[in-house]
Design a protein around this motif. Sequence first.
Motif, PDB file in Angstrom:
ATOM      1  N   GLU A   1       1.031  -1.124   0.011  1.00 46.89           N
ATOM      2  CA  GLU A   1       0.237  -0.038   0.138  1.00 46.89           C
ATOM      3  C   GLU A   1       0.825   1.142  -0.089  1.00 46.89           C
ATOM      4  O   GLU A   1       0.656   2.168  -0.698  1.00 46.89           O
ATOM      5  CB  GLU A   1      -0.905   0.104   1.102  1.00 46.89           C
TER       6      GLU A   1
ATOM      7  N   VAL B   1       2.063   1.740  -3.529  1.00 45.55           N
ATOM      8  CA  VAL B   1       1.092   2.238  -4.376  1.00 45.55           C
ATOM      9  C   VAL B   1       0.780   3.660  -4.301  1.00 45.55           C
ATOM     10  O   VAL B   1       0.704   4.511  -5.216  1.00 45.55           O
ATOM     11  CB  VAL B   1      -0.081   1.265  -4.377  1.00 45.55           C
TER      12      VAL B   1
ATOM     13  N   ASN C   1      -6.204   3.633  -3.987  1.00 40.89           N
ATOM     14  CA  ASN C   1      -6.680   2.859  -2.899  1.00 40.89           C
ATOM     15  C   ASN C   1      -7.446   1.678  -3.332  1.00 40.89           C
ATOM     16  O   ASN C   1      -7.525   0.624  -2.758  1.00 40.89           O
ATOM     17  CB  ASN C   1      -7.221   3.818  -1.691  1.00 40.89           C
TER      18      ASN C   1
ATOM     19  N   SER D   1      -5.145  -0.923  -4.714  1.00 40.79           N
ATOM     20  CA  SER D   1      -4.330  -1.769  -3.669  1.00 40.79           C
ATOM     21  C   SER D   1      -5.430  -2.541  -2.752  1.00 40.79           C
ATOM     22  O   SER D   1      -5.044  -3.717  -2.561  1.00 40.79           O
ATOM     23  CB  SER D   1      -3.789  -0.592  -2.726  1.00 40.79           C
TER      24      SER D   1
ATOM     25  N   THR E   1      -4.565  -6.529  -2.466  1.00 42.33           N
ATOM     26  CA  THR E   1      -4.418  -6.930  -0.797  1.00 42.33           C
ATOM     27  C   THR E   1      -5.345  -8.147  -0.558  1.00 42.33           C
ATOM     28  O   THR E   1      -5.250  -8.943   0.193  1.00 42.33           O
ATOM     29  CB  THR E   1      -4.174  -5.990  -0.004  1.00 42.33           C
TER      30      THR E   1
END
Length: 251
Positions: free
Chosen positions: A191, A194, A212, A215, A219
């Motif tokens: 994160e 990114v 976001n 990401s 994840t």
Amino acid sequence: MGYCMASLPQPTKIDIGRVIQGGVSAIEANAPAYFLASLLLAGIPTFLVYFLVDQGVESFSVAAITLAVVSGFVTFVSTYLLQAALTRSAILTLSGSPADVRGSVIASLRMVLPMIGLAILSGLGIVAGLALLIVPGIMLYVAWAVAVPVLVHERTGIVESLSRSAELTKGSRWMIFALLLLYLFASAAFEAMVARMGTADLQSPLTTALLNGFSAAVTTLIGAAMLASLYLELRMVKEGASTDELAAIFA
């Protein structure tokens, strides 16, 4: 060649490396379809949360803030749905069967109400545990780590899924805790990487929300695959079940 747990001798204890290998192999075998599912069920809801929260903060619009709260709840539930879909698909993949990603997503959507109930009940329990000097909450989080795979695969009730997860994780919780810490550190590093993709000048609210969302898609996908692999590992360690036997349920 894919990693197939069914081809290995029955292990006597869980192995973090084996769990990671199983999760990675499942993703590699179906990366495009899995990422699309993760983008729809995790990336887009996360994008909406960040974007709508920003708009709500700027305008103090009650409607925008309400939408942000709703989007946050959708993100929470969508994460559980993604984990459910990947559990079913990963079991099929690791047993050498077709992944049936579409069928797995549909199957998870049919379980949306039990998933919401599980998310709420487990969330309340973990928050209550965290309020009691933090440690009880962490213990519950680890004990209930595979509650979603249990719910989607074994078709148990909400309370039964939590109890079953606690049973499966008993005796392996320190290893599971280490695996979760490894995932959290890796996710935080990804994160951060990114986030650095956009400079301060270019990080508009839209750019921030997009980064976001991307990401979260990555994840969440990795986390769901690893938990699916962990569930398989625990079933083999505790009960000697093979992926062929588990996959037969979905045939």
